[in-house]
Design a protein around this motif. Structure first.
Motif, PDB file in Angstrom:
ATOM      1  N   PHE A   1       0.956  -1.068  -0.102  1.00 40.15           N
ATOM      2  CA  PHE A   1       0.415  -0.067  -0.013  1.00 40.15           C
ATOM      3  C   PHE A   1       0.729   1.260   0.078  1.00 40.15           C
ATOM      4  CE2 PHE A   1      -2.345   3.162   2.262  1.00 40.15           C
ATOM      5  CZ  PHE A   1      -3.636   3.978   1.819  1.00 40.15           C
ATOM      6  N   TYR A   2       1.886   1.175   0.774  1.00 40.09           N
ATOM      7  CA  TYR A   2       2.701   2.149   0.259  1.00 40.09           C
ATOM      8  C   TYR A   2       3.627   3.096  -0.342  1.00 40.09           C
ATOM      9  CZ  TYR A   2       7.081   5.139   1.783  1.00 40.09           C
ATOM     10  OH  TYR A   2       7.490   6.391   1.194  1.00 40.09           O
TER      11      TYR A   2
ATOM     12  N   TYR B   1       2.222   1.963  -3.188  1.00 38.67           N
ATOM     13  CA  TYR B   1       1.208   1.613  -4.484  1.00 38.67           C
ATOM     14  C   TYR B   1       0.678   3.695  -3.993  1.00 38.67           C
ATOM     15  CZ  TYR B   1      -3.216   2.446  -6.511  1.00 38.67           C
ATOM     16  OH  TYR B   1      -4.523   2.895  -6.475  1.00 38.67           O
ATOM     17  N   HIS B   2       0.545   3.530  -3.320  1.00 39.91           N
ATOM     18  CA  HIS B   2       0.104   5.235  -2.460  1.00 39.91           C
ATOM     19  C   HIS B   2       1.440   6.121  -3.107  1.00 39.91           C
ATOM     20  CE1 HIS B   2      -1.120   8.268   0.461  1.00 39.91           C
ATOM     21  NE2 HIS B   2      -2.871   7.870  -0.622  1.00 39.91           N
ATOM     22  N   ARG B   3       2.499   6.179  -2.922  1.00 38.88           N
ATOM     23  CA  ARG B   3       4.094   7.299  -3.344  1.00 38.88           C
ATOM     24  C   ARG B   3       3.889   6.971  -4.633  1.00 38.88           C
ATOM     25  NH1 ARG B   3       5.347  10.919  -1.420  1.00 38.88           N
ATOM     26  NH2 ARG B   3       7.837  11.098  -1.028  1.00 38.88           N
TER      27      ARG B   3
ATOM     28  N   LEU C   1       1.475   6.671  -6.645  1.00 40.93           N
ATOM     29  CA  LEU C   1       0.560   7.116  -7.077  1.00 40.93           C
ATOM     30  C   LEU C   1       0.720   8.891  -7.183  1.00 40.93           C
ATOM     31  CD1 LEU C   1      -3.080   5.796  -6.121  1.00 40.93           C
ATOM     32  CD2 LEU C   1      -1.218   5.995  -8.736  1.00 40.93           C
ATOM     33  N   HIS C   2       1.491   9.736  -5.593  1.00 40.75           N
ATOM     34  CA  HIS C   2       1.136  10.723  -6.068  1.00 40.75           C
ATOM     35  C   HIS C   2       2.441  11.168  -6.384  1.00 40.75           C
ATOM     36  CE1 HIS C   2      -0.488  12.342  -2.437  1.00 40.75           C
ATOM     37  NE2 HIS C   2      -0.909  10.956  -2.385  1.00 40.75           N
TER      38      HIS C   2
ATOM     39  N   TYR D   1      -1.356  10.293 -10.744  1.00 36.17           N
ATOM     40  CA  TYR D   1      -2.290  10.913  -9.564  1.00 36.17           C
ATOM     41  C   TYR D   1      -3.450  11.849  -9.896  1.00 36.17           C
ATOM     42  CZ  TYR D   1      -2.754  14.275  -5.717  1.00 36.17           C
ATOM     43  OH  TYR D   1      -3.544  15.006  -4.554  1.00 36.17           O
TER      44      TYR D   1
ATOM     45  N   HIS E   1      -5.995   9.050  -7.976  1.00 36.36           N
ATOM     46  CA  HIS E   1      -5.455   8.845  -6.803  1.00 36.36           C
ATOM     47  C   HIS E   1      -6.782  10.742  -6.222  1.00 36.36           C
ATOM     48  CE1 HIS E   1      -4.086   8.056  -2.999  1.00 36.36           C
ATOM     49  NE2 HIS E   1      -3.565   9.260  -3.179  1.00 36.36           N
TER      50      HIS E   1
ATOM     51  N   HIS F   1     -10.072  10.824  -4.975  1.00 33.87           N
ATOM     52  CA  HIS F   1     -10.260  10.319  -3.434  1.00 33.87           C
ATOM     53  C   HIS F   1      -9.617  11.078  -3.192  1.00 33.87           C
ATOM     54  CE1 HIS F   1      -8.200   8.430   0.419  1.00 33.87           C
ATOM     55  NE2 HIS F   1      -7.368   9.289  -0.395  1.00 33.87           N
ATOM     56  N   HIS F   2      -9.268  12.199  -2.869  1.00 30.91           N
ATOM     57  CA  HIS F   2      -9.117  13.479  -1.609  1.00 30.91           C
ATOM     58  C   HIS F   2      -9.990  14.848  -1.987  1.00 30.91           C
ATOM     59  CE1 HIS F   2      -4.903  12.760  -0.646  1.00 30.91           C
ATOM     60  NE2 HIS F   2      -4.919  11.566  -1.486  1.00 30.91           N
TER      61      HIS F   2
END
Length: 140
Positions: free
Chosen positions: A106-107, A109-111, A113-114, A120, A124, A127-128
């Motif tokens: 998860f970290y 994948y999340h990193r 995307l950012h 992003y 992603h 989602h924000h």
């Protein structure tokens, strides 16, 4: 064939557990129970936000369905059913390892995307848009 059934069963468990975990909060929200206990009492969920959350959840569960069907034969190969059950120690170690692998995945994948602006913005950033979360945004 067993692996496809395993993938479908896994998908059903994930989908049902998601709905079962969100539904009580949706009922509480719809019946306006505990309104005085809300953390963000001024926030109202608009129909646009509800629709956006719904479409994002459908998208997430759609690709999850495909991912589970593709991953099932791999899991069937790694964990064949005809083997003897593992020892309790091995099961505990596998569970602990799964938490580490899940968090690390998860970290990363999340990193990722950012760090990639195109991905992003496309996947992603939507989602924000949920500044005050509600039950159905858990999976967005």
């Amino acid at each position: 064939m067993v692996s496809v059934v395993f993938g479908l069963q896994t998908y059903c468990v994930l989908l049902c557990s998601y709905v079962a975990s969100c539904l009580p909060f949706e009922i509480i929200y719809q019946l306006k129970l505990f309104e005085e206990k809300r953390i963000q009492p001024k926030f109202k969920i608009s129909e646009d936000l509800r629709w956006k959350a719904f479409t994002m959840v459908i998208f997430n569960f759609s690709w999850l369905f495909v991912a589970l069907l593709v991953a099932s034969p791999v899991l069937d190969y790694i964990f064949p059913i005809d083997n003897a059950p593992p020892s309790v120690l091995i099961i505990i170690l596998q569970i602990l390892l799964s938490f580490v692998v899940d968090d690390l995945s998860f970290y990363c994948y999340h990193r990722f995307l950012h760090a990639n602006k195109g991905l992003y913005v496309l996947y992603h950033k939507p989602h924000h848009t949920f500044r005050a979360p509600f039950a159905w945004t858990v999976s967005t």
